[in-house]
Design a protein around this motif. Structure first.
Motif, PDB file in Angstrom:
ATOM      1  N   UNK A 113      -2.143  58.229  38.677  1.00  0.00           N
ATOM      2  CA  UNK A 113      -2.524  56.910  39.178  1.00  0.00           C
ATOM      3  C   UNK A 113      -2.509  55.840  38.087  1.00  0.00           C
ATOM      4  N   UNK A 114      -2.604  56.250  36.800  1.00  0.00           N
ATOM      5  CA  UNK A 114      -2.652  55.270  35.712  1.00  0.00           C
ATOM      6  C   UNK A 114      -1.469  55.374  34.745  1.00  0.00           C
ATOM      7  N   UNK A 115      -0.624  56.361  34.935  1.00  0.00           N
ATOM      8  CA  UNK A 115       0.478  56.550  34.010  1.00  0.00           C
ATOM      9  C   UNK A 115       1.751  56.977  34.714  1.00  0.00           C
ATOM     10  N   UNK A 116       2.736  57.406  33.922  1.00  0.00           N
ATOM     11  CA  UNK A 116       4.030  57.806  34.449  1.00  0.00           C
ATOM     12  C   UNK A 116       3.972  59.244  34.973  1.00  0.00           C
ATOM     13  N   UNK A 117       4.745  59.517  36.016  1.00  0.00           N
ATOM     14  CA  UNK A 117       4.757  60.852  36.615  1.00  0.00           C
ATOM     15  C   UNK A 117       6.164  61.208  37.074  1.00  0.00           C
ATOM     16  N   UNK A 118       6.578  62.431  36.748  1.00  0.00           N
ATOM     17  CA  UNK A 118       7.895  62.923  37.148  1.00  0.00           C
ATOM     18  C   UNK A 118       7.753  64.364  37.640  1.00  0.00           C
ATOM     19  N   UNK A 119       8.482  64.679  38.688  1.00  0.00           N
ATOM     20  CA  UNK A 119       8.420  66.047  39.212  1.00  0.00           C
ATOM     21  C   UNK A 119       9.052  67.025  38.227  1.00  0.00           C
ATOM     22  N   UNK A 120      10.264  66.677  37.730  1.00  0.00           N
ATOM     23  CA  UNK A 120      10.982  67.549  36.783  1.00  0.00           C
ATOM     24  C   UNK A 120      11.392  66.719  35.580  1.00  0.00           C
ATOM     25  N   UNK A 121      10.906  67.124  34.420  1.00  0.00           N
ATOM     26  CA  UNK A 121      11.224  66.455  33.158  1.00  0.00           C
ATOM     27  C   UNK A 121      12.294  67.296  32.469  1.00  0.00           C
ATOM     28  N   UNK A 122      13.527  66.771  32.414  1.00  0.00           N
ATOM     29  CA  UNK A 122      14.668  67.542  31.926  1.00  0.00           C
ATOM     30  C   UNK A 122      14.749  67.532  30.397  1.00  0.00           C
ATOM     31  N   UNK A 123      15.334  68.594  29.847  1.00  0.00           N
ATOM     32  CA  UNK A 123      15.769  68.596  28.460  1.00  0.00           C
ATOM     33  C   UNK A 123      17.263  68.907  28.453  1.00  0.00           C
ATOM     34  N   UNK A 124      17.886  68.815  27.283  1.00  0.00           N
ATOM     35  CA  UNK A 124      19.343  68.865  27.214  1.00  0.00           C
ATOM     36  C   UNK A 124      19.948  70.187  27.650  1.00  0.00           C
ATOM     37  N   UNK A 175      14.691  76.070  46.024  1.00  0.00           N
ATOM     38  CA  UNK A 175      15.374  76.306  47.300  1.00  0.00           C
ATOM     39  C   UNK A 175      14.397  76.320  48.474  1.00  0.00           C
ATOM     40  N   UNK A 176      13.272  75.632  48.298  1.00  0.00           N
ATOM     41  CA  UNK A 176      12.251  75.547  49.333  1.00  0.00           C
ATOM     42  C   UNK A 176      10.941  75.111  48.716  1.00  0.00           C
ATOM     43  N   UNK A 177       9.899  75.040  49.542  1.00  0.00           N
ATOM     44  CA  UNK A 177       8.610  74.617  49.040  1.00  0.00           C
ATOM     45  C   UNK A 177       8.612  73.152  48.656  1.00  0.00           C
ATOM     46  N   UNK A 178       7.647  72.747  47.811  1.00  0.00           N
ATOM     47  CA  UNK A 178       7.573  71.354  47.371  1.00  0.00           C
ATOM     48  C   UNK A 178       7.115  71.283  45.925  1.00  0.00           C
ATOM     49  N   UNK A 179       7.611  70.263  45.218  1.00  0.00           N
ATOM     50  CA  UNK A 179       7.230  69.991  43.829  1.00  0.00           C
ATOM     51  C   UNK A 179       6.804  68.532  43.771  1.00  0.00           C
ATOM     52  N   UNK A 180       5.580  68.272  43.262  1.00  0.00           N
ATOM     53  CA  UNK A 180       5.046  66.913  43.311  1.00  0.00           C
ATOM     54  C   UNK A 180       4.215  66.629  42.064  1.00  0.00           C
TER      55      UNK A 180
END
Length: 417
Positions: A327-338, A318-323
């Motif tokens: 540089x050489x591979x895959x990147x995701x801010x949030x990696x979900x599970x079921x 609800x604020x701030x930042x997630x990053x």
């Protein structure tokens, strides 16, 4: 651990407010801004009581109604209260209790310092120790000496450039629940602290703390599976490759300063709150994450797949930042599970950069809980949802995000094999 009596844990002003409100002298709530009014009311009450006493019976005149002296003791007040007519405290007794509270010494925090005059020697000074302090052979002994003077107050400890090498006695082992405020600089070859009892330990950290060895956490455990650690980072820098391993009831709050290192739970344990400051690392397998300020960044330069938040149960942003950046591979801010319950609200800054990247990643062939985005006010232009082909087969796009046309505009959806 001795518990202080209720009146020992309150400031004089707050105790005055409680006395007056509880005994019906003022029909108001005891808020901080009412304290001056309470004190004025107390002075008026004093004048009324003196006038009533002057016109009272001879028996009443024999009683001492003067409260300007500090000689009235806690015992005297308790005796007078116990023998008051009809079991009620008279105005005179209330006046004495309030005056006693005003003259009471405030409860102060205790300050100690730990220095290292020679390798393997730790000097403790301050607090209840003599001016010269005491030399001890380990940090565990140093902490035990400090805690031996009592653990019912917030104990301030300043590390005067303490450095534990691999050959020296290890990190301090805490075997008694306590509340500590840490300052200064402290480096440990392995864990910074070891918890050795199933108690609650509260640490307010403003120190620069570093653990050197890979595989060592900031806080380790020794036969204390039911212990609870509440760690508040309020300033300074914590640097640890493996960071924190979180047990069921552990809480880490980032209120300021910097944490360089990861945090992970055991299949969904622990709670993390980010209010301010910067956390550089990954949060994984945590039960509850609440981000409402500050920054969470995870940056790598390898061919792995990384995430800033990975496989956690409940996530509120609800604020701030997630990053996340790789540089050489895959990147995701949030990696979900079921079973990830994700709630977005306010101004959302969740993004990633990599060979393949996205704000939210669905990688498993499963259905997922709907993301609650009803209270989102703004989503940054770099917000992307990335589902894998396996996810697309079982989880249609319409079931992913719950919002409205007013607060969620379609972004980019990228297929990922």
């Amino acid at each position: 651990m001795r518990k202080r009596k209720w009146y020992e844990r309150m400031s004089a002003a707050a105790l005055i407010a409680v006395l007056l409100v509880n005994h019906g002298d003022m029909g108001i709530m005891a808020k901080a801004e009412t304290i001056p009014a309470l004190e004025e009311n107390l002075e008026e009450e004093n004048k009324k009581i003196e006038a009533e006493t002057a016109s009272g019976s001879n028996a009443d005149e024999k009683r001492d109604t003067t409260v300007d002296s500090n000689e009235t003791t806690e015992s005297d007040l308790e005796k007078e209260t116990a023998t008051a007519s009809n079991g009620k405290e008279t105005p005179e007794i209330k006046r004495k209790m309030a005056k006693s509270a005003m003259n009471a010494e405030p409860v102060t925090e205790v300050m100690y310092s730990i220095s290292q005059p020679t390798e393997g020697t730790f000097q403790v000074s301050g607090g209840s120790l003599t001016e010269d302090g005491e030399n001890l052979s380990s940090l565990t002994d140093a902490f035990n000496k400090i805690l031996s003077f009592g653990t019912d107050t917030n104990i301030n400890i300043n590390f005067d450039n303490v450095n534990i090498s691999s050959g020296a006695p290890g990190a301090p082992k805490l075997t008694k629940g306590c509340e500590l405020t840490l300052k200064g600089t402290y480096t440990s070859a392995a864990e910074a602290f070891i918890i050795g009892s199933n108690d609650t330990f509260i640490i307010h950290n403003e120190a620069n703390i570093k653990t050197v060895k890979t595989g060592s956490y900031v806080i380790g455990r020794s036969s204390a599976p039911n212990s609870t650690v509440i760690f508040e980072q309020n300033g300074g820098t914590v640097e640890s490759v493996d960071g924190f391993y979180m047990y069921e009831n552990d809480v880490i709050s980032l209120n300021g300063g910097t944490i360089n290192g990861n945090a992970r739970g055991n299949g969904g344990t622990g709670s993390i709150k980010i209010k301010d400051g910067t956390w550089n690392g990954q949060l994984a397998h945590i039960k509850d994450i609440d981000i409402y300020g500050g920054q969470l960044n995870n940056t790598k330069d390898d061919t792995s797949t990384i995430a800033a938040i990975k496989e956690c149960e409940e996530v509120s942003i609800r604020g701030g930042s997630v990053f996340a950046k790789n540089t050489k591979g895959k990147a995701f801010a949030i990696y979900m599970i079921k079973n990830t319950q994700l709630t977005l609200s306010g101004n959302i800054d969740v993004s990633a950069s990599g060979t393949t990247s996205g704000s939210i990643y669905y990688g498993v062939a499963s259905t997922y809980p709907v993301i609650n985005a009803e209270n989102v006010q703004n989503i940054g232009e770099n917000f992307f949802v990335v589902p894998s082909d396996r996810t697309m087969e079982v989880n249609p796009v319409s079931n992913w995000i719950m919002g409205s046309k007013n607060n969620i505009e379609p972004r980019l959806f990228t297929d990922q094999p």
